[in-house]
Design a protein around this motif. Sequence first.
Motif, PDB file in Angstrom:
ATOM      1  N   GLY A  34      40.803   4.236  31.580  1.00 43.16           N
ATOM      2  CA  GLY A  34      42.052   4.130  30.844  1.00 43.16           C
ATOM      3  C   GLY A  34      41.923   4.399  29.362  1.00 43.16           C
ATOM      4  N   GLY A  35      40.706   4.762  28.914  1.00 43.43           N
ATOM      5  CA  GLY A  35      40.523   5.029  27.494  1.00 43.43           C
ATOM      6  C   GLY A  35      39.162   5.622  27.204  1.00 43.43           C
ATOM      7  N   TYR A  36      39.021   6.138  25.972  1.00 44.19           N
ATOM      8  CA  TYR A  36      37.775   6.739  25.515  1.00 44.19           C
ATOM      9  C   TYR A  36      37.324   5.999  24.261  1.00 44.19           C
ATOM     10  CZ  TYR A  36      34.641   9.979  23.186  1.00 44.19           C
ATOM     11  OH  TYR A  36      33.577  10.529  22.540  1.00 44.19           O
ATOM     12  N   THR A  65      40.635   5.849  22.075  1.00 52.13           N
ATOM     13  CA  THR A  65      41.833   6.607  22.407  1.00 52.13           C
ATOM     14  C   THR A  65      42.282   6.176  23.794  1.00 52.13           C
ATOM     15  OG1 THR A  65      41.127   8.481  21.071  1.00 52.13           O
ATOM     16  CG2 THR A  65      42.806   8.917  22.743  1.00 52.13           C
ATOM     17  N   HIS A  67      44.104   6.423  27.335  1.00 52.71           N
ATOM     18  CA  HIS A  67      44.494   7.436  28.316  1.00 52.71           C
ATOM     19  C   HIS A  67      45.685   6.953  29.140  1.00 52.71           C
ATOM     20  CE1 HIS A  67      41.143   9.895  27.309  1.00 52.71           C
ATOM     21  NE2 HIS A  67      40.238   9.094  27.826  1.00 52.71           N
ATOM     22  N   ILE A  68      46.063   5.697  28.938  1.00 57.83           N
ATOM     23  CA  ILE A  68      47.181   5.095  29.667  1.00 57.83           C
ATOM     24  C   ILE A  68      48.075   4.372  28.659  1.00 57.83           C
ATOM     25  CG2 ILE A  68      46.012   4.842  31.883  1.00 57.83           C
ATOM     26  CD1 ILE A  68      46.349   1.825  29.711  1.00 57.83           C
ATOM     27  N   ALA A 108      49.517   6.288  25.767  1.00 58.28           N
ATOM     28  CA  ALA A 108      48.537   7.292  26.184  1.00 58.28           C
ATOM     29  C   ALA A 108      48.449   8.400  25.138  1.00 58.28           C
ATOM     30  CB  ALA A 108      48.919   7.872  27.542  1.00 58.28           C
ATOM     31  N   GLY A 109      47.212   8.816  24.835  1.00 61.17           N
ATOM     32  CA  GLY A 109      46.985   9.901  23.885  1.00 61.17           C
ATOM     33  C   GLY A 109      46.888   9.451  22.440  1.00 61.17           C
ATOM     34  N   THR A 111      45.135   7.172  19.328  1.00 61.25           N
ATOM     35  CA  THR A 111      43.884   6.531  18.925  1.00 61.25           C
ATOM     36  C   THR A 111      44.200   5.252  18.170  1.00 61.25           C
ATOM     37  OG1 THR A 111      42.703   8.629  18.847  1.00 61.25           O
ATOM     38  CG2 THR A 111      41.764   6.823  17.557  1.00 61.25           C
TER      39      THR A 111
END
Length: 165
Positions: A34-36, A65, A67-68, A108-109, A111
Amino acid sequence: MASFHAYVFLSFMWTISALVLHRPQSCGESFGLGGYLRSIDLVPCDKEPCAVYSGHTYNATISFTAHISSLLVTETFDAKLGDFPVWEVFPIIPPNPCVRGLQCPILAGTTYTYTASVTTPTDATEILNVTGRLRLRDDRGDKILCYEFPLMLNDPARDPKTIIG
Protein backbone atom coordinates in the motif's frame (compact mmCIF):
# COMPACT_ATOMS: atom_id res chain seq x y z
CA MET A 1 38.93 22.20 31.06
CA ALA A 2 39.68 20.04 28.02
CA SER A 3 37.29 17.37 29.25
CA PHE A 4 34.53 20.00 29.58
CA HIS A 5 35.06 21.07 25.95
CA ALA A 6 35.03 17.42 24.86
CA TYR A 7 31.74 16.92 26.73
CA VAL A 8 30.18 20.02 25.12
CA PHE A 9 31.36 18.88 21.68
CA LEU A 10 30.03 15.33 22.17
CA SER A 11 26.73 16.70 23.47
CA PHE A 12 26.44 18.98 20.44
CA MET A 13 27.32 16.20 18.01
CA TRP A 14 24.84 13.87 19.75
CA THR A 15 21.99 16.34 19.33
CA ILE A 16 22.63 16.88 15.62
CA SER A 17 23.51 13.29 14.69
CA ALA A 18 21.05 11.71 12.33
CA LEU A 19 21.09 8.62 10.18
CA VAL A 20 19.16 8.00 7.03
CA LEU A 21 18.64 4.25 6.98
CA HIS A 22 20.00 3.12 3.64
CA ARG A 23 19.23 -0.57 4.02
CA PRO A 24 15.82 -1.05 5.60
CA GLN A 25 14.43 -4.40 4.53
CA SER A 26 10.82 -5.04 3.57
CA CYS A 27 9.03 -7.41 5.95
CA GLY A 28 8.00 -9.60 2.99
CA GLU A 29 6.13 -9.46 -0.30
CA SER A 30 2.71 -9.20 1.33
CA PHE A 31 3.85 -6.17 3.30
CA GLY A 32 4.22 -2.70 1.92
CA LEU A 33 1.92 -3.10 -1.05
CA GLY A 34 0.00 0.00 0.00
CA GLY A 35 3.00 2.32 -0.06
CA TYR A 36 6.65 2.91 -0.92
CA LEU A 37 9.13 3.88 1.81
CA ARG A 38 11.28 6.82 0.73
CA SER A 39 13.35 7.23 3.92
CA ILE A 40 13.56 6.77 7.67
CA ASP A 41 15.80 9.30 9.45
CA LEU A 42 16.72 8.35 13.03
CA VAL A 43 17.87 10.98 15.55
CA PRO A 44 20.21 10.72 17.37
CA CYS A 45 21.99 8.07 15.35
CA ASP A 46 25.18 8.24 13.35
CA LYS A 47 25.74 4.75 11.90
CA GLU A 48 24.08 1.41 11.22
CA PRO A 49 23.21 -0.43 13.31
CA CYS A 50 21.90 2.48 15.34
CA ALA A 51 22.93 2.28 19.02
CA VAL A 52 19.94 2.79 21.32
CA TYR A 53 19.85 2.90 25.12
CA SER A 54 17.10 1.68 27.45
CA GLY A 55 14.83 4.41 28.76
CA HIS A 56 15.82 6.90 26.03
CA THR A 57 13.56 8.49 23.42
CA TYR A 58 14.46 8.43 19.74
CA ASN A 59 12.89 10.45 16.95
CA ALA A 60 12.28 9.28 13.41
CA THR A 61 11.16 11.18 10.35
CA ILE A 62 9.41 8.83 7.95
CA SER A 63 8.75 9.66 4.31
CA PHE A 64 6.62 7.44 2.08
CA THR A 65 4.45 7.52 -1.01
CA ALA A 66 0.96 6.04 -0.60
CA HIS A 67 -0.26 3.57 -3.24
CA ILE A 68 -3.72 3.47 -1.66
CA SER A 69 -6.14 5.97 -0.14
CA SER A 70 -7.19 5.64 3.50
CA LEU A 71 -9.11 7.77 5.98
CA LEU A 72 -6.95 6.71 8.94
CA VAL A 73 -3.48 5.26 9.47
CA THR A 74 -2.21 3.28 12.44
CA GLU A 75 1.44 2.75 13.27
CA THR A 76 3.38 0.27 15.38
CA PHE A 77 7.04 -0.13 16.21
CA ASP A 78 8.42 -3.28 17.72
CA ALA A 79 11.77 -5.00 18.01
CA LYS A 80 13.04 -8.56 17.91
CA LEU A 81 15.59 -8.88 20.69
CA GLY A 82 18.50 -11.12 19.80
CA ASP A 83 17.71 -14.37 18.03
CA PHE A 84 14.45 -14.97 19.92
CA PRO A 85 11.38 -15.14 17.65
CA VAL A 86 9.48 -12.75 19.95
CA TRP A 87 8.77 -9.11 19.07
CA GLU A 88 8.59 -6.56 21.92
CA VAL A 89 6.41 -3.49 21.38
CA PHE A 90 8.13 -0.12 21.85
CA PRO A 91 5.41 2.52 22.41
CA ILE A 92 5.06 5.39 19.95
CA ILE A 93 3.71 8.53 21.63
CA PRO A 94 1.10 9.48 20.56
CA PRO A 95 0.29 6.26 18.65
CA ASN A 96 -1.74 7.93 15.90
CA PRO A 97 0.52 9.35 13.14
CA CYS A 98 -2.37 11.54 11.92
CA VAL A 99 -1.83 13.78 14.98
CA ARG A 100 1.98 13.91 14.51
CA GLY A 101 2.10 15.57 11.13
CA LEU A 102 0.77 12.87 8.81
CA GLN A 103 -1.95 14.53 6.78
CA CYS A 104 -4.96 12.21 6.96
CA PRO A 105 -6.77 11.03 4.99
CA ILE A 106 -3.92 9.81 2.80
CA LEU A 107 -4.39 9.74 -0.97
CA ALA A 108 -2.87 7.31 -3.47
CA GLY A 109 0.08 8.79 -5.36
CA THR A 110 0.89 11.40 -2.69
CA THR A 111 4.17 11.54 -0.74
CA TYR A 112 3.94 12.13 3.02
CA THR A 113 6.47 12.94 5.74
CA TYR A 114 5.79 12.77 9.47
CA THR A 115 7.61 12.19 12.76
CA ALA A 116 7.47 9.52 15.45
CA SER A 117 9.05 9.31 18.90
CA VAL A 118 9.83 5.91 20.38
CA THR A 119 11.04 5.29 23.93
CA THR A 120 12.95 2.10 24.59
CA PRO A 121 11.67 0.23 27.66
CA THR A 122 13.57 1.06 30.85
CA ASP A 123 13.85 -2.63 31.72
CA ALA A 124 15.49 -3.56 28.42
CA THR A 125 18.85 -5.22 28.87
CA GLU A 126 21.90 -4.92 26.66
CA ILE A 127 21.46 -6.96 23.49
CA LEU A 128 23.76 -6.39 20.56
CA ASN A 129 21.55 -7.92 17.86
CA VAL A 130 18.18 -6.17 17.59
CA THR A 131 15.87 -5.82 14.60
CA GLY A 132 13.50 -2.82 14.62
CA ARG A 133 10.23 -3.05 12.67
CA LEU A 134 8.01 -0.14 11.62
CA ARG A 135 4.50 -0.94 10.34
CA LEU A 136 1.76 1.30 8.94
CA ARG A 137 -1.77 0.01 8.34
CA ASP A 138 -4.74 1.55 6.56
CA ASP A 139 -8.28 2.01 7.93
CA ARG A 140 -9.15 -1.62 7.03
CA GLY A 141 -6.09 -3.01 8.84
CA ASP A 142 -4.25 -3.78 5.59
CA LYS A 143 -0.54 -3.09 5.45
CA ILE A 144 0.71 0.12 3.90
CA LEU A 145 4.37 -0.30 4.91
CA CYS A 146 6.45 -2.73 6.90
CA TYR A 147 10.22 -2.30 7.17
CA GLU A 148 12.92 -3.82 9.36
CA PHE A 149 16.30 -2.31 10.22
CA PRO A 150 19.24 -3.16 12.50
CA LEU A 151 19.63 -1.68 16.00
CA MET A 152 21.97 -2.30 18.95
CA LEU A 153 20.44 -2.06 22.42
CA ASN A 154 23.14 -0.85 24.82
CA ASP A 155 23.58 -0.40 28.54
CA PRO A 156 22.61 3.21 29.46
CA ALA A 157 25.95 3.54 31.29
CA ARG A 158 27.63 3.51 27.85
CA ASP A 159 25.57 6.44 26.57
CA PRO A 160 28.05 9.10 25.35
CA LYS A 161 25.63 11.83 26.48
CA THR A 162 26.18 10.81 30.10
CA ILE A 163 29.94 10.19 29.97
CA ILE A 164 31.88 13.23 31.19
CA GLY A 165 35.48 12.04 30.80
